[in-house]
Design a protein around this motif. Structure first.
Motif, PDB file in Angstrom:
ATOM      1  N   GLY A   1     122.653  91.882  12.302  1.00 32.67           N
ATOM      2  CA  GLY A   1     122.871  90.352  12.585  1.00 32.67           C
ATOM      3  C   GLY A   1     123.791  89.870  12.203  1.00 32.67           C
ATOM      4  O   GLY A   1     124.243  88.854  12.686  1.00 32.67           O
TER       5      GLY A   1
ATOM      6  N   ALA B   1     122.251  88.198  16.882  1.00 31.69           N
ATOM      7  CA  ALA B   1     121.327  88.606  15.714  1.00 31.69           C
ATOM      8  C   ALA B   1     120.016  88.750  15.939  1.00 31.69           C
ATOM      9  O   ALA B   1     119.127  88.732  15.030  1.00 31.69           O
ATOM     10  CB  ALA B   1     121.378  87.514  14.625  1.00 31.69           C
TER      11      ALA B   1
ATOM     12  N   GLU C   1     127.580  85.786  11.848  1.00 34.22           N
ATOM     13  CA  GLU C   1     126.430  86.159  12.634  1.00 34.22           C
ATOM     14  C   GLU C   1     126.956  86.906  13.972  1.00 34.22           C
ATOM     15  O   GLU C   1     127.897  86.770  14.473  1.00 34.22           O
ATOM     16  CB  GLU C   1     125.580  84.959  13.222  1.00 34.22           C
ATOM     17  CG  GLU C   1     126.192  83.964  14.277  1.00 34.22           C
ATOM     18  CD  GLU C   1     125.127  83.001  14.413  1.00 34.22           C
ATOM     19  OE1 GLU C   1     124.389  83.344  15.178  1.00 34.22           O
ATOM     20  OE2 GLU C   1     125.750  81.839  14.403  1.00 34.22           O
TER      21      GLU C   1
END
Ligand code: PHE
Length: 349
Positions: free
Chosen positions: A285, A273, A267
């Motif tokens: 993200g 994100a 992430e």
């Protein structure tokens, strides 16, 4: 001996007075002050002592006056010396009270570069899982960088690597994967290694690309090695690096030297994100940090390892890019600008 006249005595006293004025101006420290005191008031050979000795040859009637003159000089000398003493004390560094229990002043010793610190962190995680560390040349042959890794000449996959060639056959390695070949040529399974090092690509620098960056390669070869080992090991590694809760995804991909292959994203820690305009993840993200896969049987054949008996997996991760996410830095170029205000933030305390 004719008696000593008051006039002559006064001339001598005046000469001493002039000398005192001249010499006291030059006194700068307590040692010079002591010398001066000795010269004028020393018991045996000081000027005043000698003058009192001369008193003996003054006519008795003039002795009291002569004695007063000498005593007046003596007092002047004392006053001058006292004033000098005060001046010397005031200019000397204040006598310091030294507290021996205070810690010393430690000099700034410099520190490892943040990328080096991060690389050590990576190494220590893999070392704890029983991997060892290997390295190889930064200038490679076409054979190791491409051909042995199953990129035949003119294969379109070569275009994914913006290679910096030195000659037709020599290049700056585009990845650390050639060291897989070098190690497998020399060592037979089981193999469990990582290979950190510099790699080079014909890239225009931007926040997430540099023409020179660092990778760490991993290679595991043995009997019964499966994709589950790849996934489990990389997940464990990334959770130790980024924390238990980091979100990770494996995405199918292609590399000529692995089959099947996967890229791993984490992430985007730069924007959490959440930012559609994020310069690091372009609003997706996710950020790709490594490529991986099961070693292609053709690669094993190229190094005379029997693909029927052995299997293995490999990965290659960008250290700079991953460090950028781990440290929360918005631009990879900071790592190489050598701004000490940036670099010192990562010094080990
Ligand atoms: N060498 C590949 C790269 O630089 C990464 C990789 C390494 C992929 C090992 C699979 C296995 O992109």
């Amino acid at each position: 001996m004719p008696p000593l006249s008051l006039r002559k005595l006064k001339a001598e006293i005046d000469a001493h007075r002039a000398k005192l004025a001249e010499q006291s101006a030059a006194v700068g420290d307590s040692k010079a002050l002591e010398e001066l005191r000795n010269q004028f008031l020393g018991r045996k050979r000081g000027a005043v002592t000698l003058l009192f000795e001369e008193l003996k040859s003054v006519k008795p009637a003039e002795k009291p006056a002569a004695g007063q003159m000498i005593n007046a000089l003596k007092n002047e000398i004392r006053e001058t010396l006292a004033a000098l003493e005060a001046r010397v004390k005031a200019s000397a560094p204040a006598a310091r009270e030294i507290d021996l229990t205070l810690p010393g002043v430690s000099p700034y010793l410099g520190a490892a570069h943040p990328l080096r610190l991060f690389e050590r962190e990576i190494e220590s995680i893999f070392l704890s899982m029983g991997f060892s560390i290997e390295d190889g040349p930064e200038i490679e042959t076409d054979y190791y960088n491409f051909e042995a890794l199953n990129f035949p000449p003119n294969h379109p996959a070569r275009d994914d690597w913006d290679t910096l060639y030195i000659t037709d056959q020599l290049l700056l390695r585009t990845h650390t994967s050639p060291v897989q070949i070098r190690v497998m040529e020399k060592k037979k399974p089981p193999i469990r290694i990582i290979i950190p090092g510099k790699v080079f690509r014909h890239e225009t620098p931007d926040p997430t690309h540099l023409p020179m960056f660092f990778q760490v390669e991993g290679l595991v070869v043995g009997e019964g090695v499966t994709f589950a080992h790849l996934k489990g090991t990389l997940e464990h590694f990334l959770r130790r690096l980024f924390g238990e809760r980091v979100r990770i995804r494996f995405r199918p991909s292609f590399f000529p030297f692995t089959e099947p292959s996967a890229e791993v994203d984490i992430e985007c820690l730069a924007c959490g994100a959440k930012d559609p305009g994020c310069r690091i993840c372009s609003g997706t993200g996710w950020k790709e940090i490594l490529g991986s896969g099961m070693v292609d049987p053709q690669v094993f054949k190229n190094v005379n390892i029997d693909p029927e008996r052995y299997s293995g997996w490999a990965f290659g991760m960008g250290i700079d890019r991953t460090a950028m996410l781990a440290f929360g830095i918005s631009d990879m170029r900071h790592f190489f600008e050598n701004d000490l205000r940036f670099l010192r933030q990562f010094a080990l305390k």
